[in-house]
Scaffold this motif. Sequence first.
Motif, PDB file in Angstrom:
ATOM      1  N   GLU A 178       0.849  -1.187   0.000  1.00 13.87           N
ATOM      2  CA  GLU A 178       0.000   0.000   0.000  1.00 13.87           C
ATOM      3  C   GLU A 178       0.886   1.241   0.000  1.00 13.87           C
ATOM      4  OE1 GLU A 178      -3.590  -1.911   2.781  1.00 13.87           O
ATOM      5  OE2 GLU A 178      -2.735   0.066   3.248  1.00 13.87           O
ATOM      6  N   LEU A 179       0.495   2.250  -0.780  1.00 13.65           N
ATOM      7  CA  LEU A 179       1.170   3.551  -0.789  1.00 13.65           C
ATOM      8  C   LEU A 179       0.110   4.609  -0.569  1.00 13.65           C
ATOM      9  CD1 LEU A 179       3.771   5.179  -1.227  1.00 13.65           C
ATOM     10  CD2 LEU A 179       3.200   5.271  -3.663  1.00 13.65           C
ATOM     11  N   ARG A 180       0.235   5.370   0.544  1.00 15.13           N
ATOM     12  CA  ARG A 180      -0.821   6.291   0.940  1.00 15.13           C
ATOM     13  C   ARG A 180      -0.252   7.681   1.226  1.00 15.13           C
ATOM     14  NH1 ARG A 180      -0.942   1.936   4.276  1.00 15.13           N
ATOM     15  NH2 ARG A 180      -0.361   3.292   6.026  1.00 15.13           N
ATOM     16  N   GLN A 181      -1.013   8.708   0.825  1.00 14.32           N
ATOM     17  CA  GLN A 181      -0.670  10.100   1.084  1.00 14.32           C
ATOM     18  C   GLN A 181      -1.467  10.602   2.280  1.00 14.32           C
ATOM     19  OE1 GLN A 181       1.385  12.708  -0.382  1.00 14.32           O
ATOM     20  NE2 GLN A 181       0.662  13.677   1.500  1.00 14.32           N
ATOM     21  N   GLY A 182      -0.782  11.227   3.229  1.00 17.71           N
ATOM     22  CA  GLY A 182      -1.464  11.754   4.404  1.00 17.71           C
ATOM     23  C   GLY A 182      -2.371  12.915   4.066  1.00 17.71           C
ATOM     24  N   ILE A 183      -3.503  12.998   4.754  1.00 15.10           N
ATOM     25  CA  ILE A 183      -4.466  14.086   4.601  1.00 15.10           C
ATOM     26  C   ILE A 183      -4.776  14.652   5.977  1.00 15.10           C
ATOM     27  CG2 ILE A 183      -6.788  14.725   3.818  1.00 15.10           C
ATOM     28  CD1 ILE A 183      -6.677  12.326   1.911  1.00 15.10           C
ATOM     29  N   ARG A 184      -4.369  15.870   6.220  1.00 14.27           N
ATOM     30  CA  ARG A 184      -4.622  16.614   7.454  1.00 14.27           C
ATOM     31  C   ARG A 184      -3.761  16.153   8.626  1.00 14.27           C
ATOM     32  NH1 ARG A 184      -8.271  17.428  11.917  1.00 14.27           N
ATOM     33  NH2 ARG A 184      -8.743  19.655  12.139  1.00 14.27           N
ATOM     34  N   SER A 185      -3.708  14.857   8.911  1.00 17.88           N
ATOM     35  CA  SER A 185      -2.908  14.381  10.039  1.00 17.88           C
ATOM     36  C   SER A 185      -1.423  14.613   9.828  1.00 17.88           C
ATOM     37  CB  SER A 185      -3.164  12.887  10.269  1.00 17.88           C
ATOM     38  OG  SER A 185      -4.502  12.648  10.614  1.00 17.88           O
ATOM     39  N   HIS A 186      -0.972  14.418   8.596  1.00 19.42           N
ATOM     40  CA  HIS A 186       0.420  14.657   8.223  1.00 19.42           C
ATOM     41  C   HIS A 186       0.480  14.857   6.719  1.00 19.42           C
ATOM     42  CE1 HIS A 186       1.021  10.667   6.370  1.00 19.42           C
ATOM     43  NE2 HIS A 186       0.237  10.214   7.334  1.00 19.42           N
ATOM     44  N   ASN A 187       1.635  15.276   6.209  1.00 25.10           N
ATOM     45  CA  ASN A 187       1.778  15.551   4.785  1.00 25.10           C
ATOM     46  C   ASN A 187       2.696  14.553   4.085  1.00 25.10           C
ATOM     47  OD1 ASN A 187       0.185  17.970   4.854  1.00 25.10           O
ATOM     48  ND2 ASN A 187       1.921  19.021   5.807  1.00 25.10           N
ATOM     49  N   GLY A 188       2.983  13.436   4.726  1.00 29.20           N
ATOM     50  CA  GLY A 188       3.940  12.488   4.180  1.00 29.20           C
ATOM     51  C   GLY A 188       3.326  11.381   3.356  1.00 29.20           C
ATOM     52  N   LEU A 189       4.210  10.602   2.733  1.00 27.11           N
ATOM     53  CA  LEU A 189       3.838   9.380   2.027  1.00 27.11           C
ATOM     54  C   LEU A 189       4.234   8.190   2.897  1.00 27.11           C
ATOM     55  CD1 LEU A 189       5.012  10.068  -1.646  1.00 27.11           C
ATOM     56  CD2 LEU A 189       2.664   9.701  -0.893  1.00 27.11           C
ATOM     57  N   VAL A 190       3.344   7.197   2.971  1.00 25.77           N
ATOM     58  CA  VAL A 190       3.587   6.004   3.782  1.00 25.77           C
ATOM     59  C   VAL A 190       3.467   4.771   2.897  1.00 25.77           C
ATOM     60  CG1 VAL A 190       2.867   4.676   5.794  1.00 25.77           C
ATOM     61  CG2 VAL A 190       2.604   7.161   5.788  1.00 25.77           C
ATOM     62  N   ALA A 191       4.420   3.865   3.010  1.00 25.15           N
ATOM     63  CA  ALA A 191       4.399   2.608   2.261  1.00 25.15           C
ATOM     64  C   ALA A 191       4.434   1.436   3.224  1.00 25.15           C
ATOM     65  CB  ALA A 191       5.588   2.532   1.307  1.00 25.15           C
ATOM     66  N   ASP A 192       3.487   0.511   3.064  1.00 24.94           N
ATOM     67  CA  ASP A 192       3.449  -0.714   3.865  1.00 24.94           C
ATOM     68  C   ASP A 192       3.529  -1.911   2.931  1.00 24.94           C
ATOM     69  OD1 ASP A 192       3.150   0.511   6.368  1.00 24.94           O
ATOM     70  OD2 ASP A 192       0.986   0.682   6.106  1.00 24.94           O
ATOM     71  N   VAL A 193       4.369  -2.880   3.266  1.00 22.27           N
ATOM     72  CA  VAL A 193       4.510  -4.107   2.482  1.00 22.27           C
ATOM     73  C   VAL A 193       4.407  -5.293   3.429  1.00 22.27           C
ATOM     74  CG1 VAL A 193       5.949  -5.435   0.900  1.00 22.27           C
ATOM     75  CG2 VAL A 193       6.020  -2.929   0.835  1.00 22.27           C
ATOM     76  N   ALA A 194       3.610  -6.302   3.045  1.00 27.28           N
ATOM     77  CA  ALA A 194       3.446  -7.490   3.879  1.00 27.28           C
ATOM     78  C   ALA A 194       3.381  -8.729   3.002  1.00 27.28           C
ATOM     79  CB  ALA A 194       2.186  -7.384   4.726  1.00 27.28           C
ATOM     80  N   ALA A 195       3.950  -9.809   3.494  1.00 22.20           N
ATOM     81  CA  ALA A 195       3.850 -11.115   2.840  1.00 22.20           C
ATOM     82  C   ALA A 195       3.260 -12.094   3.844  1.00 22.20           C
ATOM     83  CB  ALA A 195       5.222 -11.592   2.375  1.00 22.20           C
ATOM     84  N   ASP A 196       2.217 -12.813   3.426  1.00 19.47           N
ATOM     85  CA  ASP A 196       1.550 -13.748   4.333  1.00 19.47           C
ATOM     86  C   ASP A 196       1.424 -15.119   3.685  1.00 19.47           C
ATOM     87  OD1 ASP A 196       0.314 -12.278   6.842  1.00 19.47           O
ATOM     88  OD2 ASP A 196       0.103 -10.913   5.142  1.00 19.47           O
TER      89      ASP A 196
END
Length: 267
Positions: free
Chosen positions: A137-155
């Motif tokens: 997942e790649l997500r852009q912060g809205i209001r809470s912060h202005n950063g980009l966050v990337a999460d990667v998981a293998a299950d």
Amino acid sequence: MFNRSLLALSLGLFFSSSLSAHAQDGFWSGDWYLKVGATGFIGPKYDGASARLFQAAPLISFGRAGSAVRFSSRNDNPAFAFVDQGAFRAGVVGKLIFQRDEDTSKDLKGLDPVRFGGELGGFAEVYPTDWLRIRAELRQGIRSHNGLVADVAADGFVDVSDNVRLSAGPRLSAATSDYFDAYYGVSGSESAKSGYSQYKPSGGLGSLGAGAAITWKATEKLETSAFAEYKRLMGPAADSSIVREGGSRNQFLVGLSATYRFDFTLD
């Protein structure tokens, strides 16, 4: 700024073109499902905390009935797949962020609050084998912060009976400096008020960890799960004075969740 603008433009073009194409081919008509539920767990009061607290959060997922969703995790944020080809899915994803301030923990007194808001972006997942899912997942912060966050998981997952599944795998999280500044940064004025050493983070790897779960399908529509997760804060998060002086790099949680599926038809 260029990278964020490019991401927003790319996501906008992708979703608008997908919506237009799907509207023309009757994509929205047919059978759908909505899963709603909740999770309760004992975990850190906030990311980087050493003290633990019982917490609860909602769980929501939406999709076409009969689509090939072989595996889902409580870590998956609410998402909708515009592309669903069985072994590959991609679409839009969002995350709700609740306010974090001194009411969350007295350890945060004197620090600027993280405001209520969210993150919006895209996700993609692939099944290299019938028993392994990799999701990003790649997500852009809205209001809470202005950063980009990337999460990667293998299950990896295995069905030990008709209604019981075991799953486990590694997790990775990374973000830009704007995200880490909101959660782990300490300005000069914050340092004077809170007692934490001043800290200006960069971007990079935020955490590495792993999770495991036992999922029980109680009925055709009711699903429950018990889970445990561990992550170790890395880089900009681990180096924060909030973590070094008042928290812990080691983050562990354990909890239960339950979801119920509603089926409906759109004409």
